[in-house]
Design a protein around this motif. Structure first.
Motif, PDB file in Angstrom:
ATOM      1  N   ALA A  42      20.858  -6.428 -31.545  1.00  0.00           N
ATOM      2  CA  ALA A  42      22.201  -5.862 -31.704  1.00  0.00           C
ATOM      3  C   ALA A  42      23.191  -6.499 -30.724  1.00  0.00           C
ATOM      4  CB  ALA A  42      22.150  -4.349 -31.496  1.00  0.00           C
ATOM      5  N   ASP A  43      22.751  -6.689 -29.483  1.00  0.00           N
ATOM      6  CA  ASP A  43      23.631  -7.291 -28.480  1.00  0.00           C
ATOM      7  C   ASP A  43      23.996  -8.726 -28.859  1.00  0.00           C
ATOM      8  OD1 ASP A  43      23.589  -4.982 -27.034  1.00  0.00           O
ATOM      9  OD2 ASP A  43      22.209  -5.700 -25.483  1.00  0.00           O
ATOM     10  N   ALA A  44      23.022  -9.475 -29.373  1.00  0.00           N
ATOM     11  CA  ALA A  44      23.279 -10.864 -29.766  1.00  0.00           C
ATOM     12  C   ALA A  44      24.294 -10.929 -30.902  1.00  0.00           C
ATOM     13  CB  ALA A  44      21.976 -11.547 -30.181  1.00  0.00           C
ATOM     14  N   ALA A  45      24.260  -9.927 -31.769  1.00  0.00           N
ATOM     15  CA  ALA A  45      25.189  -9.891 -32.900  1.00  0.00           C
ATOM     16  C   ALA A  45      26.529  -9.268 -32.531  1.00  0.00           C
ATOM     17  CB  ALA A  45      24.561  -9.113 -34.059  1.00  0.00           C
ATOM     18  N   GLY A  46      26.550  -8.572 -31.389  1.00  0.00           N
ATOM     19  CA  GLY A  46      27.778  -7.898 -30.991  1.00  0.00           C
ATOM     20  C   GLY A  46      28.092  -6.689 -31.847  1.00  0.00           C
ATOM     21  N   VAL A  47      27.030  -5.976 -32.267  1.00  0.00           N
ATOM     22  CA  VAL A  47      27.220  -4.804 -33.118  1.00  0.00           C
ATOM     23  C   VAL A  47      26.524  -3.599 -32.504  1.00  0.00           C
ATOM     24  CG1 VAL A  47      27.354  -6.254 -35.183  1.00  0.00           C
ATOM     25  CG2 VAL A  47      25.165  -5.235 -34.525  1.00  0.00           C
ATOM     26  N   ASN A  48      26.795  -2.433 -33.043  1.00  0.00           N
ATOM     27  CA  ASN A  48      26.167  -1.203 -32.591  1.00  0.00           C
ATOM     28  C   ASN A  48      24.685  -1.201 -32.938  1.00  0.00           C
ATOM     29  OD1 ASN A  48      25.295   1.777 -32.933  1.00  0.00           O
ATOM     30  ND2 ASN A  48      27.270   1.961 -31.883  1.00  0.00           N
TER      31      ASN A  48
END
Length: 231
Positions: A42-48
């Motif tokens: 999720a962090d790598a994608a920048g999403v919740n």
């Protein structure tokens, strides 16, 4: 909700899903399924974090979707060529006519040159990591990539190489020759760092890619029937 608002929500959902898939291809390739936590993904994608179960029902679903995403990515580069060559083969088969070796060489050279240029590109790094992990420990993801991309390309290569060699494409000898030929192209991705070091290239820019495309044509030209018949 208005149509405009609905379209905007759909666009946002599609964008979130795309971000997750693109990031997951890199993260799964680097860390494997077990090493890729949902938080890292999720962090790598920048999403919740909740986007993963919302869109993919969990990490397992995301992993399989990533394999399908990879298949679609590669298809954007080789799909048209594969369909065109496949259509030509099908047309000849329907007419009961053989493909001439010269035509087979032309198709095989085009495939090899396309693949070698793709494999040395920066964008193929994450693809290679994902596929190599699946080669070592195959899962359902490997089955998706194999059926969607790898198998069709290998079967076309076998058909073309069998035509060039004058042998049955289903024979053991042609199968092995096909893998040997494909391996001579794949090495430029799988051993990318060694290739750059040995060739004393800083990167594979346009000039280096053209050199490799010429090499691909040479590899096709070097395919010759075995004297005295096939193995």
């Amino acid at each position: 909700m208005s149509k405009i608002e609905n379209d905007q929500n759909t666009t946002r959902r599609d964008l979130t899903r795309e971000k997750l898939l693109a990031a997951s291809l890199d993260v799964f390739g680097r860390y494997g399924f077990d090493g890729a936590s949902t938080r890292r993904l999720a962090d790598a994608a920048g999403v919740n974090l909740q986007a993963i179960p919302y869109y993919f029902s969990g990490k397992e679903g995301l992993y399989i979707a990533t394999a399908d995403y990879l298949t679609d990515l590669i298809s954007t580069h080789v799909g048209d060529m594969r369909q065109r060559v496949g259509a030509r083969i099908a047309a000849l088969d329907a007419a009961g006519e053989p493909m001439l070796p010269e035509e087979a060489r032309g198709f095989l050279a085009e495939i090899a040159q396309t693949m070698i240029a793709l494999f040395v590109s920066k964008k193929s790094e994450s693809w290679a990591r994902f596929i190599i992990r699946e080669q070592m420990e195959p899962t359902e993801a490997f089955a998706r990539v194999y059926q969607g991309i790898v198998r069709p390309m290998i079967e076309i290569a076998r058909r073309l190489i069998g035509t060039i060699l004058g042998e049955d494409p289903a024979s053991e000898h042609v199968r092995l020759r096909a893998f040997s030929f494909i391996g001579s192209i794949l090495v430029f991705r799988m051993a990318h760092a060694a290739v750059l070091a040995q060739m004393e290239w800083e990167t594979a820019g346009p000039e280096e890619v053209e050199t490799l495309r010429n090499l691909a044509a040479e590899l096709v030209a070097a395919l010759e029937p075995v004297k005295g018949g096939g193995a």
